[in-house]
Design an enzyme around this catalytic site. Structure first.
Site, short mmCIF file in Angstrom:
data_model
loop_
_atom_site.label_atom_id
_atom_site.label_comp_id
_atom_site.label_asym_id
_atom_site.label_seq_id
_atom_site.Cartn_x
_atom_site.Cartn_y
_atom_site.Cartn_z
N LYS A 55 5.21 -30.03 15.15
CA LYS A 55 3.85 -30.52 14.91
C LYS A 55 3.56 -30.58 13.41
O LYS A 55 2.99 -31.55 12.91
CB LYS A 55 2.82 -29.61 15.59
CG LYS A 55 2.78 -29.73 17.09
CD LYS A 55 1.76 -28.75 17.67
CE LYS A 55 1.72 -28.79 19.18
NZ LYS A 55 0.75 -27.84 19.73
N ALA A 72 0.17 -24.56 15.68
CA ALA A 72 0.55 -23.53 16.65
C ALA A 72 0.86 -24.18 17.98
O ALA A 72 0.35 -25.26 18.29
CB ALA A 72 -0.57 -22.50 16.81
N ASP A 73 1.69 -23.52 18.74
CA ASP A 73 1.95 -23.95 20.11
C ASP A 73 2.16 -22.71 20.97
O ASP A 73 2.89 -21.80 20.58
CB ASP A 73 3.17 -24.86 20.19
CG ASP A 73 3.17 -25.62 21.50
OD1 ASP A 73 2.58 -26.71 21.55
OD2 ASP A 73 3.74 -25.11 22.50
N THR A 74 1.51 -22.70 22.11
CA THR A 74 1.59 -21.57 23.03
C THR A 74 2.30 -22.02 24.29
O THR A 74 1.98 -23.07 24.84
CB THR A 74 0.18 -21.05 23.37
OG1 THR A 74 -0.45 -20.64 22.16
CG2 THR A 74 0.25 -19.88 24.34
#
Length: 189
Positions: A55, A72-74
C-alpha cells in the site's frame, strides 16, 4: 510528544483515524485504491507486512519531503488460513462459524515511509471467541454489515463485546493499529 513532521494516514478506516486522533498525532488522510492480493507463499505476519508495504509503495511518488506516510493492513488467521474481508453474507457467516468457540490470531502490519526511508513492522494478538449461535451471527451480520472487516468482525462492535472471551496482546491491534508499536517506531523514525 513533539510531532514535527506532516503525517499522512493512507486509510479510510474510521477506527485507525480514531486511534491516531486519540494518540494525539496530527494527520491528514489520503486514500487510493490499492490491490490487496498477496503472494500465496507468505504466511501470517508476512502477509500483513507485505500488504502494508505494498500500500505504501502506491503513495511513494506523491510524498513531499516533510511527510511521513502511515499504511496498515490487518488480517485474521485461523490455523494457517488468512480470513480476508468477506464478499457476501454467506462468506461472513462461514468465517464467523469457523471462529466460534476457537482462538485465532490478528496481525496488523504497518509501514512508515518518507522520501528517505521506510520501516515495516507488525504486531499479533490472540483472540478467544466463545461459542456463537447462528442467531447471534445472523443478527451481527444483518445489523453491522462487517464486509469491510478482516475475519468478518470488529472487536469494538457488538459481536466483539458479546463474543470475545479474552485477548492476549493489544486490543488496539485487533481494532486495526498497534498504537503502542506505532508510537515507539515514530520516536526514532
Amino acid at each position: 510528544m513533539n510531532f514535527t513532521k506532516t503525517y499522512i494516514l493512507a486509510s479510510n478506516s474510521p477506527r485507525r483515524k480514531e486511534l491516531l486522533t486519540n494518540l494525539g498525532l496530527p494527520f491528514q488522510t489520503r486514500v487510493k485504491e490499492v490491490d490487496e492480493n498477496f503472494p500465496p507463499d507468505l504466511v501470517r505476519a508476512e502477509v500483513a507486512e507485505y500488504l502494508a508495504a505494498h500500500k505504501a509503495s502506491a503513495y511513494r511518488q506523491d510524498l513531499q519531503p516533510e511527510e511521513v506516510l502511515i499504511t496498515a493492513d490487518t488480517i485474521v488467521c485461523l490455523d494457517e488460513k488468512v480470513l480476508n474481508k468477506p464478499l457476501s453474507h454467506a462468506e461472513a457467516t462461514r468465517m464467523l462459524t469457523h471462529l466460534s468457540g476457537r482462538s485465532h490470531e490478528v496481525y496488523t502490519g504497518v509501514c512508515l515511509m518518507s522520501l528517505e526511508k521506510s520501516v515495516v513492522f507488525s504486531d499479533v494478538t490472540t483472540v478467544h471467541f466463545r461459542d456463537l449461535t447462528r442467531d447471534e451471527i445472523d443478527f451481527y451480520i444483518n445489523q453491522y454489515t462487517p464486509f469491510d472487516k478482516a475475519g468478518s468482525y470488529g472487536a469494538q462492535d457488538w459481536l466483539g463485546m458479546v463474543g470475545i472471551e479474552r485477548i492476549e496482546g493489544s486490543y488496539f491491534n485487533v481494532m486495526g493499529l498497534p498504537v503502542h508499536r506505532l508510537y515507539e517506531e515514530l520516536q526514532t523514525f
